[in-house]
Design an enzyme around this catalytic site. Structure first.
Site, PDB file in Angstrom:
ATOM      1  N   LYS A   3      45.226  28.207  46.468  1.00  0.00           N
ATOM      2  CA  LYS A   3      44.005  28.815  46.997  1.00  0.00           C
ATOM      3  C   LYS A   3      43.391  27.837  47.993  1.00  0.00           C
ATOM      4  O   LYS A   3      43.081  26.693  47.645  1.00  0.00           O
ATOM      5  CB  LYS A   3      43.036  29.087  45.836  1.00  0.00           C
ATOM      6  CG  LYS A   3      41.664  29.554  46.253  1.00  0.00           C
ATOM      7  CD  LYS A   3      41.695  30.873  46.981  1.00  0.00           C
ATOM      8  CE  LYS A   3      41.985  32.023  46.030  1.00  0.00           C
ATOM      9  NZ  LYS A   3      42.142  33.306  46.751  1.00  0.00           N
ATOM     10  N   HIS A  41      48.244  40.832  43.458  1.00  0.00           N
ATOM     11  CA  HIS A  41      47.075  39.967  43.519  1.00  0.00           C
ATOM     12  C   HIS A  41      46.524  39.780  42.106  1.00  0.00           C
ATOM     13  O   HIS A  41      46.785  40.586  41.218  1.00  0.00           O
ATOM     14  CB  HIS A  41      46.017  40.645  44.397  1.00  0.00           C
ATOM     15  CG  HIS A  41      44.641  40.094  44.251  1.00  0.00           C
ATOM     16  ND1 HIS A  41      43.662  40.719  43.491  1.00  0.00           N
ATOM     17  CD2 HIS A  41      44.072  38.982  44.752  1.00  0.00           C
ATOM     18  CE1 HIS A  41      42.548  39.995  43.561  1.00  0.00           C
ATOM     19  NE2 HIS A  41      42.774  38.949  44.314  1.00  0.00           N
ATOM     20  N   ASN A  87      42.877  38.425  39.948  1.00  0.00           N
ATOM     21  CA  ASN A  87      41.589  37.792  39.773  1.00  0.00           C
ATOM     22  C   ASN A  87      41.552  37.339  38.323  1.00  0.00           C
ATOM     23  O   ASN A  87      42.484  37.622  37.582  1.00  0.00           O
ATOM     24  CB  ASN A  87      40.490  38.828  40.049  1.00  0.00           C
ATOM     25  CG  ASN A  87      39.284  38.176  40.668  1.00  0.00           C
ATOM     26  OD1 ASN A  87      38.711  37.257  40.091  1.00  0.00           O
ATOM     27  ND2 ASN A  87      38.908  38.633  41.845  1.00  0.00           N
ATOM     28  N   ARG A  94      29.371  38.090  38.385  1.00  0.00           N
ATOM     29  CA  ARG A  94      30.008  36.895  38.929  1.00  0.00           C
ATOM     30  C   ARG A  94      29.411  36.542  40.289  1.00  0.00           C
ATOM     31  O   ARG A  94      29.275  37.409  41.147  1.00  0.00           O
ATOM     32  CB  ARG A  94      31.522  37.127  39.053  1.00  0.00           C
ATOM     33  CG  ARG A  94      32.230  35.897  39.566  1.00  0.00           C
ATOM     34  CD  ARG A  94      33.724  36.059  39.611  1.00  0.00           C
ATOM     35  NE  ARG A  94      34.269  35.162  40.620  1.00  0.00           N
ATOM     36  CZ  ARG A  94      35.544  35.041  40.899  1.00  0.00           C
ATOM     37  NH1 ARG A  94      36.433  35.779  40.240  1.00  0.00           N
ATOM     38  NH2 ARG A  94      35.964  34.218  41.822  1.00  0.00           N
TER      39      ARG A  94
END
Ligand SMILES: [Mg+2]
Length: 429
Positions: A198, A325, A327, A408
């Protein structure tokens, strides 16, 4: 034997899950992140599990959807997706989603993110009722295990002083040497042979150096870099020139389809995205312009496992690659990702997963990576069982929270350490 597949109850349990201080271009992960666990119970007493984002806006939408699902058949998922559920307009401003870095927000995307958890729960329940794995309900698996990549982050050793949170044993990773050390641990603990870093946290030069250090430490291992759209077109091209030979792909170097198309036109390095192609509506422009070469699907916001297969089919038709992907998520979602990934023929890149960062889970038995892969379960449904005590404990944490962590906010978490922090304007470099 006649089965009664009528939904008699839908249980929604919001929870807060421990999350390490992982850095991204917007800020840092909060010590706890919200998730929502969905349980769909049938008249026969079969329970199916689903998981999705747990922020307030998702919860607000999940409640009316749960009411609408009750009394229907678990086989009635298409109709559920057709329901017109009002989305609070103030929750969807069309802006880039700051916390999740998941691209543009639309009412439909928010709705699909919630519906995906209901779809997964219905498929899990149906699989359990029929004694079949979810992959069989999707047409059957074409592989026995699914490969995942190590998801490397720049991170602090701990959350800021005075912030409640769980400790982790990963240590800090704030320079190339720290990133390589973290990668070694990922490989030792889980056997990963593919690495994603990242980016968008430090100036591009430092992240270029980190990728070079990874390439040196792990020759021949596929590498990716994802700055979440933090770079200009020119910076993206410079990084592509510097790292071109070392990268499997560059992920969202620049923000939005036009900028990605400009980068793609001037480099041979493949571009991947989970930010500019995040809905079916965004596909046509991006594919026509040749803006992306790999779409990273997230079954949560694409609307479930069947939509993931539809996306994969469209990608295949256009010669665009597909992968996944991730999270912050728990084992229910990892099981769902693995079940659908097992059914996608053209899956040529290791999928992303945050799971190794999550020290807590709501399963009786954690899923384990072996050689960086998750074995595809052939047990009925998703093949996982809920740990009710743990679910209750994590729900208590959510209930006792004063609201500060229920949504969040990576920038807010960063301001605890750096009071002057403002969400960076893109492109940052
Ligand atoms: Mg990404």
């Amino acid at each position: 034997m006649t089965r009664d597949l009528t939904v008699t109850e839908v249980r929604l349990t919001p929870i807060l899950v421990a999350d390490p201080p992982l850095l991204n271009t917007q800020g840092v992960h909060q010590p706890y992140t919200p998730r929502l666990i969905v349980e769909v119970v049938t008249a026969d007493g079969v329970t199916g599990l689903g998981e999705t984002y747990g922020d307030t806006k998702y919860l607000e939408l999940a409640r009316p959807l749960a009411d609408r699902l009750t009394g229907r058949q678990i086989t009635d998922v298409n109709a559920l997706f057709g329901l017109d559920i009002a989305v609070n307009a103030s929750r969807v401003d069309g802006a880039v989603d700051v916390g999740g870095l998941r691209g543009v927000q639309t009412a439909d995307k928010l709705r699909l993110s919630v519906l995906s958890a209901f779809e997964v729960a219905c498929l899990d329940a149906l699989g359990r009722a029929l004694g079949l794995p979810v992959h069989a309900l999707l047409g059957g698996k074409v592989r026995d295990s699914v490969e995942y990549s190590a998801y490397l982050f720049h991170k602090w050793a701990a959350h800021p002083e005075g912030v409640p949170g769980e400790k982790d044993d990963w240590g800090a990773a704030l320079d190339p040497a720290g990133v390589v050390e973290q990668a070694r641990r990922f490989k030792e603990r889980h056997g990963f042979t593919s690495f994603k870093l990242k980016g968008g946290v430090f100036p591009p030069e430092q992240e270029i150096a980190a990728v070079r250090a990874l390439a040196e430490a792990f020759p021949g291992h596929p590498l990716r870099l994802d700055p979440n759209g933090a770079w200009s077109v020119e910076t993206s091209l410079r990084v592509a020139r510097e790292l071109g030979d070392l990268l499997e792909y560059l992920e969202d170097p620049a923000l939005g389809t036009p900028a990605m198309a400009e980068v793609a036109a001037r480099t041979d390095v493949p571009l991947a995205t989970n930010m500019c192609v995040t809905t079916f509506a965004e596909i046509a422009e991006a594919f026509t312009k040749g803006a992306v070469q790999v779409v990273l699907c997230d079954h949560h916001y694409w609307g479930g496992l069947r939509n993931t297969r539809q996306l994969a089919a469209i990608c295949s038709a256009f010669g665009v690659g597909v992968s996944m992907h991730s999270n912050t998520h728990l084992g229910v979602s990892l099981a769902a990702m693995t079940q659908v990934a097992a059914t996608v023929p053209d899956l040529h890149h290791a999928c992303d997963s945050h799971y190794p960062w999550q020290s807590e889970d709501v399963l009786t038995e954690r899923l384990a990576f072996d050689g960086g892969r998750i074995a595809v379960s052939d047990a009925p449904g998703l093949g996982v069982e809920l740990d009710r005590d743990e679910l209750a404990r994590l729900n208590r944490r959510w209930t006792e929270d004063d609201g500060a962590l229920r949504d969040r906010d990576d920038a807010a978490a960063m301001r605890v350490a750096e009071p002057d922090w403002v969400t960076p304007t893109m492109p940052r470099w």
